[in-house]
Design an enzyme around this catalytic site. Sequence first.
Site, PDB file in Angstrom:
ATOM      1  N   SER A 218      26.068   8.846  59.767  1.00 45.12           N
ATOM      2  CA  SER A 218      25.772   9.087  61.174  1.00 45.12           C
ATOM      3  C   SER A 218      26.399  10.412  61.621  1.00 45.12           C
ATOM      4  CB  SER A 218      26.283   7.894  62.011  1.00 45.12           C
ATOM      5  OG  SER A 218      25.928   8.014  63.366  1.00 45.12           O
TER       6      SER A 218
ATOM      7  N   LYS B 283      21.404   9.068  66.190  1.00 43.69           N
ATOM      8  CA  LYS B 283      22.632   8.570  65.571  1.00 43.69           C
ATOM      9  C   LYS B 283      23.152   7.320  66.278  1.00 43.69           C
ATOM     10  CE  LYS B 283      22.675  11.883  62.553  1.00 43.69           C
ATOM     11  NZ  LYS B 283      22.135  11.622  61.188  1.00 43.69           N
TER      12      LYS B 283
END
Length: 292
Positions: free
Chosen positions: A151, A169
């Site tokens: 992420s 994300k």
Amino acid sequence: VFCTGGSGSICSAQTRALVHLGANACIVGRNAEKATSVAADIATARPGAKVLGIGNVDVRDPKSLQDAVERCVGELGAIDFVIAGAAGNFLASIEQLSTNAFKSVIDIDVLGSFNTAKATLPHLTRSAERCKSDGKTPSPHGPGGRIIFVSATIHYTSLPLQTHVSVAKAGIDALSASMAIEYGPFGLTSNVIAPGPIGGTEGMERLAKRESVAEQVRSVPLGRWGHVKEIADATVWLFSDAGNFVNGAAVVVDGGAWRTHGANPGSDFKYPDILLQRAAVSGVKGGKKAKL
């Protein structure tokens, strides 16, 4: 190990570390030549290692992913660990973002991560069952049944020019958390690694101007950019016996950089000037293209 985005600088380093420690691996990506080349390089990390490089795989296409998973299992025997690392990024303000540009990042990052998880889950759950540990005694089969989503930290505070990526994300983090609670009862662990500014990577080349590096590192409390090895180290920890009870976590590896996002020191694109000027982003590889 099954890794999407495995030809990239961060994901290839993660995979290489695991291969060095005894794993075999399969990396997949859209560029067939690059996947083959990077796989051959990773294989040098350990004599006798088997590393497959499968190209022409688009994480947005479940069929191409499923075919890659089947080939991986057919040649390597199983999938015990997954790294969902395929991602897309560029710099653009909301005003400059088209629907297609926004959608392309969401599709690669969020849908791609979901597709990767769905394609590998049957194998991960089997591995988790085989490698389950009570926390006192290590499994005789070693650790297994683990997935890491790559992420970022930008959605923790938000950053200008990164709305599309922030949303993507955040979705990846939510996906990982949901997998942690739904598949934890089967022994599977799902976690996130959130890299910060990592030097020598394609991401930093696309999103930062080389001539301002010295100024940028001032915004990192530890006073430097990270190294791909430090992302690989976090990966090894989460996939080892040391990470047996870590589930649903977001492991930030950024030297504390996200804590200074709001202050905006050392940025190439000064806030709010870059927005008030309404100028296209220039000077970086990852600027918005004319059509997306």
